[in-house]
Design a protein around this motif. Structure first.
Motif, PDB file in Angstrom:
ATOM      1  N   THR A 142     -36.216 -46.397  89.918  1.00  0.00           N
ATOM      2  CA  THR A 142     -36.791 -47.609  89.334  1.00  0.00           C
ATOM      3  C   THR A 142     -35.750 -48.712  89.241  1.00  0.00           C
ATOM      4  N   GLU A 202     -35.086 -50.166  92.688  1.00  0.00           N
ATOM      5  CA  GLU A 202     -36.183 -51.050  93.105  1.00  0.00           C
ATOM      6  C   GLU A 202     -36.101 -52.400  92.393  1.00  0.00           C
ATOM      7  N   LYS A 247     -35.612 -42.665  87.008  1.00  0.00           N
ATOM      8  CA  LYS A 247     -35.087 -43.883  86.389  1.00  0.00           C
ATOM      9  C   LYS A 247     -34.158 -44.622  87.345  1.00  0.00           C
TER      10      LYS A 247
END
Length: 59
Positions: A50, A53, A47
């Motif tokens: 992510t 990113e 997580k």
């Protein structure tokens, strides 16, 4: 030969088996919690990757 069981022998055997099963159960529960903790760390790491990113893409 005296093959009779005394009450003390039976009680001590039952207590020994009880403690043996309790110790085995505690070990199993401990390893399950450790493996669950490792899974949670992997999920949190994924997580966070992510999220990083997404933040990079937003800039």
């Amino acid at each position: 030969m005296n093959s009779t069981f005394h009450a003390g022998d039976i009680i001590s055997t039952m207590l020994f088996l009880l403690f043996a099963f309790l110790i085995i159960g505690a070990i199993i529960i401990f390893f399950k919690r450790v493996s669950d903790g490792a899974k949670q760390q992997k999920e949190i790491s994924a997580k966070l990757d992510t999220l990083i990113e997404l933040l990079k893409n937003k800039q």
